[in-house]
Design a protein around this motif. Sequence first.
Motif, PDB file in Angstrom:
ATOM      1  N   SER A  54       9.188  -3.699  -7.726  1.00  0.00           N
ATOM      2  CA  SER A  54       8.028  -3.114  -7.057  1.00  0.00           C
ATOM      3  C   SER A  54       8.524  -2.168  -5.970  1.00  0.00           C
ATOM      4  O   SER A  54       9.503  -2.463  -5.285  1.00  0.00           O
ATOM      5  CB  SER A  54       7.162  -4.198  -6.411  1.00  0.00           C
ATOM      6  OG  SER A  54       6.735  -5.134  -7.369  1.00  0.00           O
ATOM      7  N   LEU A  56       7.414   0.344  -2.604  1.00  0.00           N
ATOM      8  CA  LEU A  56       6.552   0.976  -1.616  1.00  0.00           C
ATOM      9  C   LEU A  56       7.277   2.261  -1.240  1.00  0.00           C
ATOM     10  O   LEU A  56       8.309   2.231  -0.572  1.00  0.00           O
ATOM     11  CB  LEU A  56       6.348   0.092  -0.391  1.00  0.00           C
ATOM     12  CG  LEU A  56       5.594   0.753   0.778  1.00  0.00           C
ATOM     13  CD1 LEU A  56       4.219   1.244   0.332  1.00  0.00           C
ATOM     14  CD2 LEU A  56       5.472  -0.213   1.950  1.00  0.00           C
ATOM     15  N   PHE A  77       6.329  -1.340 -10.660  1.00  0.00           N
ATOM     16  CA  PHE A  77       5.018  -1.419 -10.016  1.00  0.00           C
ATOM     17  C   PHE A  77       5.107  -0.551  -8.767  1.00  0.00           C
ATOM     18  O   PHE A  77       5.809  -0.889  -7.822  1.00  0.00           O
ATOM     19  CB  PHE A  77       4.677  -2.866  -9.650  1.00  0.00           C
ATOM     20  CG  PHE A  77       3.258  -3.053  -9.188  1.00  0.00           C
ATOM     21  CD1 PHE A  77       2.249  -3.372 -10.079  1.00  0.00           C
ATOM     22  CD2 PHE A  77       2.938  -2.913  -7.842  1.00  0.00           C
ATOM     23  CE1 PHE A  77       0.942  -3.551  -9.650  1.00  0.00           C
ATOM     24  CE2 PHE A  77       1.633  -3.078  -7.403  1.00  0.00           C
ATOM     25  CZ  PHE A  77       0.631  -3.399  -8.308  1.00  0.00           C
ATOM     26  N   VAL A  79       3.710   1.486  -5.530  1.00  0.00           N
ATOM     27  CA  VAL A  79       2.721   1.666  -4.473  1.00  0.00           C
ATOM     28  C   VAL A  79       3.188   2.860  -3.649  1.00  0.00           C
ATOM     29  O   VAL A  79       4.255   2.827  -3.042  1.00  0.00           O
ATOM     30  CB  VAL A  79       2.619   0.425  -3.572  1.00  0.00           C
ATOM     31  CG1 VAL A  79       1.540   0.616  -2.507  1.00  0.00           C
ATOM     32  CG2 VAL A  79       2.331  -0.818  -4.405  1.00  0.00           C
ATOM     33  N   LYS A  89      -3.382  -2.887   2.536  1.00  0.00           N
ATOM     34  CA  LYS A  89      -3.616  -2.713   1.096  1.00  0.00           C
ATOM     35  C   LYS A  89      -2.302  -2.569   0.344  1.00  0.00           C
ATOM     36  O   LYS A  89      -2.170  -3.060  -0.786  1.00  0.00           O
ATOM     37  CB  LYS A  89      -4.519  -1.506   0.863  1.00  0.00           C
ATOM     38  CG  LYS A  89      -5.937  -1.706   1.403  1.00  0.00           C
ATOM     39  CD  LYS A  89      -6.781  -0.478   1.224  1.00  0.00           C
ATOM     40  CE  LYS A  89      -8.210  -0.709   1.726  1.00  0.00           C
ATOM     41  NZ  LYS A  89      -8.248  -0.994   3.182  1.00  0.00           N
ATOM     42  N   ALA A  90      -1.339  -1.902   0.945  1.00  0.00           N
ATOM     43  CA  ALA A  90      -0.023  -1.784   0.309  1.00  0.00           C
ATOM     44  C   ALA A  90       0.637  -3.157   0.196  1.00  0.00           C
ATOM     45  O   ALA A  90       1.193  -3.505  -0.850  1.00  0.00           O
ATOM     46  CB  ALA A  90       0.860  -0.833   1.103  1.00  0.00           C
ATOM     47  N   GLY A  92      -0.860  -6.054   0.138  1.00  0.00           N
ATOM     48  CA  GLY A  92      -1.585  -6.828  -0.861  1.00  0.00           C
ATOM     49  C   GLY A  92      -1.154  -6.467  -2.269  1.00  0.00           C
ATOM     50  O   GLY A  92      -1.029  -7.341  -3.143  1.00  0.00           O
ATOM     51  N   SER A  93      -0.910  -5.198  -2.516  1.00  0.00           N
ATOM     52  CA  SER A  93      -0.452  -4.761  -3.837  1.00  0.00           C
ATOM     53  C   SER A  93       0.925  -5.342  -4.153  1.00  0.00           C
ATOM     54  O   SER A  93       1.187  -5.767  -5.286  1.00  0.00           O
ATOM     55  CB  SER A  93      -0.403  -3.231  -3.890  1.00  0.00           C
ATOM     56  OG  SER A  93      -1.682  -2.673  -3.706  1.00  0.00           O
ATOM     57  N   LEU A  94       1.811  -5.361  -3.170  1.00  0.00           N
ATOM     58  CA  LEU A  94       3.150  -5.922  -3.370  1.00  0.00           C
ATOM     59  C   LEU A  94       3.090  -7.430  -3.573  1.00  0.00           C
ATOM     60  O   LEU A  94       3.871  -7.987  -4.361  1.00  0.00           O
ATOM     61  CB  LEU A  94       4.046  -5.584  -2.178  1.00  0.00           C
ATOM     62  CG  LEU A  94       4.341  -4.096  -1.964  1.00  0.00           C
ATOM     63  CD1 LEU A  94       5.077  -3.885  -0.645  1.00  0.00           C
ATOM     64  CD2 LEU A  94       5.144  -3.527  -3.129  1.00  0.00           C
ATOM     65  N   GLU A  95       2.181  -8.093  -2.881  1.00  0.00           N
ATOM     66  CA  GLU A  95       1.987  -9.526  -3.103  1.00  0.00           C
ATOM     67  C   GLU A  95       1.569  -9.795  -4.540  1.00  0.00           C
ATOM     68  O   GLU A  95       2.065 -10.717  -5.191  1.00  0.00           O
ATOM     69  CB  GLU A  95       0.928 -10.067  -2.135  1.00  0.00           C
ATOM     70  CG  GLU A  95       1.377 -10.120  -0.685  1.00  0.00           C
ATOM     71  CD  GLU A  95       0.262 -10.559   0.249  1.00  0.00           C
ATOM     72  OE1 GLU A  95       0.568 -11.027   1.359  1.00  0.00           O
ATOM     73  OE2 GLU A  95      -0.934 -10.434  -0.134  1.00  0.00           O
ATOM     74  N   PHE A  96       0.626  -8.979  -5.032  1.00  0.00           N
ATOM     75  CA  PHE A  96       0.123  -9.149  -6.397  1.00  0.00           C
ATOM     76  C   PHE A  96       1.239  -8.957  -7.420  1.00  0.00           C
ATOM     77  O   PHE A  96       1.397  -9.757  -8.358  1.00  0.00           O
ATOM     78  CB  PHE A  96      -1.009  -8.153  -6.649  1.00  0.00           C
ATOM     79  CG  PHE A  96      -1.538  -8.172  -8.051  1.00  0.00           C
ATOM     80  CD1 PHE A  96      -2.271  -9.250  -8.514  1.00  0.00           C
ATOM     81  CD2 PHE A  96      -1.305  -7.104  -8.911  1.00  0.00           C
ATOM     82  CE1 PHE A  96      -2.764  -9.273  -9.821  1.00  0.00           C
ATOM     83  CE2 PHE A  96      -1.795  -7.114 -10.202  1.00  0.00           C
ATOM     84  CZ  PHE A  96      -2.522  -8.204 -10.658  1.00  0.00           C
ATOM     85  N   SER A  97       2.028  -7.903  -7.239  1.00  0.00           N
ATOM     86  CA  SER A  97       3.089  -7.635  -8.215  1.00  0.00           C
ATOM     87  C   SER A  97       4.172  -8.710  -8.188  1.00  0.00           C
ATOM     88  O   SER A  97       4.744  -9.040  -9.231  1.00  0.00           O
ATOM     89  CB  SER A  97       3.706  -6.260  -7.973  1.00  0.00           C
ATOM     90  OG  SER A  97       4.352  -6.203  -6.716  1.00  0.00           O
TER      91      SER A  97
END
Length: 214
Positions: A54, A56, A77, A79, A89-90, A92-97
Amino acid sequence: MYKHPLLNRDQMSPKEALDILVEGNLRFMNNYSHDKDFQSLLNITRDKQHPFASFLSCSDSRAPVELLFDQALGDIFSVRLAGNIASDKAIGSLEFSSKYLGSKLIVVMGHSSCGAVKAACDDFKDGHIGEIINFIKPSIRHEKTVLNKEERTSKNPDFVEKINVLNVKHQIDTIIRQSDIVNDMIEARQIAIVGSIYDLTTGKVNFLEETYIG
């Protein structure tokens, strides 16, 4: 058919994920790419994704993550936000991935001559850009080696690059400080996190070894 990485992604270690990225960037720098059957990949990834890493990273059009590391559909993944800032929000996206898609490595990647970092150095304000700048300002406060105020601007490329590195480190600290999910997975050695800087001139991604946690 394109089959990369060859390793079982469920069994892959964060270090193996990092090695794949380093190798991919070397291919990019040498103008070489693994052949990819995108039609097959569309079928493989149609119902499920399982990225091994992932990112960022910055939204800069010159720094598309998949190309820089010679990866394909379903591998990364991504972001992307100007200044590679760790907004809620970034994160949260990394948590999801990481937790739900099985990604093994989080990479926070800045790049040379970053416009968002330059804007922060100059305290630029216009529209919502100031919201981005606020995420980068702590890195400017932490920079203590350039003492002359007139040299602490975007006109000083050395200062900008110092802030680039400090910003990557600050965003990593923000992710770990604000995300129990990421922090717990790092402590359990399920994932790792590392910072990097992409050089727009050479195409090389320099991983910051001192930032590796995992």
